[in-house]
Design a protein around this motif. Structure first.
Motif, PDB file in Angstrom:
ATOM      1  N   LEU A 147     -13.794   3.714 -10.448  1.00 23.47           N
ATOM      2  CA  LEU A 147     -13.174   3.138  -9.264  1.00 23.47           C
ATOM      3  C   LEU A 147     -12.346   4.186  -8.524  1.00 23.47           C
ATOM      4  N   ALA A 148     -12.154   3.938  -7.236  1.00 22.05           N
ATOM      5  CA  ALA A 148     -11.270   4.770  -6.424  1.00 22.05           C
ATOM      6  C   ALA A 148     -10.240   3.887  -5.755  1.00 22.05           C
ATOM      7  N   VAL A 149      -9.070   4.459  -5.537  1.00 19.37           N
ATOM      8  CA  VAL A 149      -8.023   3.833  -4.731  1.00 19.37           C
ATOM      9  C   VAL A 149      -7.794   4.752  -3.540  1.00 19.37           C
ATOM     10  N   TYR A 150      -7.688   4.169  -2.347  1.00 15.34           N
ATOM     11  CA  TYR A 150      -7.513   4.975  -1.137  1.00 15.34           C
ATOM     12  C   TYR A 150      -6.149   4.695  -0.531  1.00 15.34           C
ATOM     13  N   GLY A 151      -5.396   5.761  -0.278  1.00 17.19           N
ATOM     14  CA  GLY A 151      -4.099   5.597   0.346  1.00 17.19           C
ATOM     15  C   GLY A 151      -3.154   6.707  -0.069  1.00 17.19           C
ATOM     16  N   ALA A 152      -2.008   6.739   0.565  1.00 16.62           N
ATOM     17  CA  ALA A 152      -1.027   7.780   0.281  1.00 16.62           C
ATOM     18  C   ALA A 152       0.366   7.192   0.400  1.00 16.62           C
ATOM     19  N   GLY A 153       1.337   7.980  -0.056  1.00 12.79           N
ATOM     20  CA  GLY A 153       2.721   7.549   0.045  1.00 12.79           C
ATOM     21  C   GLY A 153       3.172   6.770  -1.173  1.00 12.79           C
ATOM     22  N   PRO A 154       4.460   6.462  -1.220  1.00 11.99           N
ATOM     23  CA  PRO A 154       5.026   5.809  -2.407  1.00 11.99           C
ATOM     24  C   PRO A 154       4.403   4.461  -2.727  1.00 11.99           C
ATOM     25  N   GLU A 155       3.996   3.701  -1.692  1.00 16.89           N
ATOM     26  CA  GLU A 155       3.516   2.341  -1.935  1.00 16.89           C
ATOM     27  C   GLU A 155       2.174   2.304  -2.658  1.00 16.89           C
ATOM     28  N   ILE A 156       1.413   3.396  -2.641  1.00 17.61           N
ATOM     29  CA  ILE A 156       0.088   3.368  -3.267  1.00 17.61           C
ATOM     30  C   ILE A 156       0.176   3.541  -4.780  1.00 17.61           C
ATOM     31  N   VAL A 157       1.308   4.023  -5.277  1.00 21.35           N
ATOM     32  CA  VAL A 157       1.424   4.327  -6.704  1.00 21.35           C
ATOM     33  C   VAL A 157       1.282   3.068  -7.546  1.00 21.35           C
TER      34      VAL A 157
END
Length: 307
Positions: A147-157
């Motif tokens: 699987l992949a998760v797409y996004g950046a910044g603190p909220e994606i952690v």
């Protein structure tokens, strides 16, 4: 539909709207349910976590709901959008897509949300075929897959760590600098989540997601990609009627799905709670109970004034 006063206009024919119409029909309330036919989950292959209907097609769930409204002769269903609603005295007047209008004592908006896709080539095309937003809805079917998760910044952690429930083979694609604090990067590394900052070129695959291609030319085989969806109200009626919105764009509702606007209720994904189909159905039922109770109080008061 005549100009006679309805008890309730229900806008939206998903689980929330259908559930509300069912409860109100059993109370012998005059109800018009209008459905524009644009459900949020129309790209989904199944409804998940819905007791007795887990795994059914979204269209089948709606079809069952409609069939179960048929015995209630005070409930009418129309496949038509509601273009506008305005207050008219103590009630409301709604304009339908065919130009006709109806009057109702109460309005229940079950119009849902519309997801905003990231600026990622292939994301919208593959939505429902390997690109997803809700692991509660689709994680089980993808368990132990890459699987992949797409996004950046603190909220994606937190989102990335959450997806470890379903798969240990997890890559976080930040599409450039991650914007993640060093401590959180260490946490992701300890959890086995690979962080890839290489900018993404496109998502590849036809019937389903097959791989992620990066601008560097590298590729990464993935079975699915999840992203944190930004969503907005599908219908302009929520804001047009003056309903307060929360930080995430959902309507602020109090007990039993009441809004700050007297006589207007919002249930389902458009309101503030967990966005599950079964929760939407429960919210619709709660709103129907509150609406019927308000109408009973009004009718009792009217009897008192008539004495």
């Amino acid at each position: 539909m005549t100009e006679d006063m309805l008890d309730v206009l229900v806008v939206g024919g998903g689980p929330a709207g259908l559930s509300a119409a069912l409860v109100l029909g059993r109370c012998r309330r005059r109800v018009l349910l209008c459905d524009s036919g644009e459900p949020r989950n129309q790209a989904s292959a199944h409804v998940s976590g819905y007791l007795s209907r887990d795994g059914c097609r979204p269209a089948d769930l709606r079809a069952v709901g409609r069939r179960q409204l048929e015995p209630y002769d005070s409930v009418t269903v129309r496949d038509m959008a509601v273009e506008d609603v305005v207050r008219e005295g103590a009630a409301f007047r709604a304009t339908l897509a065919d130009g006709s209008s109806v009057r109702a004592k109460r309005i229940l908006l079950a119009t849902g949300l519309k997801d905003t896709f990231p600026a990622l080539d292939g994301a919208e095309r593959l939505f429902g075929k390997g690109v997803w937003t809700c692991p509660y809805c689709d994680g089980w079917e993808l368990r132990e897959q890459p699987l992949a998760v797409y996004g950046a910044g603190p909220e994606i952690v937190g989102f990335a760590l959450e997806l470890r429930l379903w798969s240990a083979d997890l890559a976080l694609l930040t599409d450039g600098p991650s914007g993640i604090e060093p401590g959180d990067l260490d946490l992701l590394e300890r959890a086995g989540v690979r962080v890839i900052e290489d900018p993404v070129e496109t998502l590849e695959g036809e019937a389903e997601l097959e791989r992620v291609r990066f601008r560097s030319g590298d590729t990464l085989d993935r079975k699915a990609l999840f992203f944190l969806a930004d969503a907005h109200q599908r219908s302009a009626l929520v804001e047009r009627l003056g309903c307060e919105l929360g930080r995430k764009g959902t309507a602020e509702t109090s007990d039993y799905e009441k809004t700050n606007v007297p006589g207007v209720f919002v249930a389902g994904d458009a309101s503030r709670r967990v966005q599950f189909a079964i929760v939407a159905a429960a919210e619709g039922a709660m709103a129907a109970f509150a609406i019927n109770t308000e109408l009973l109080h009004e009718e009792r008061a009217a009897l008192g004034r008539a004495e």
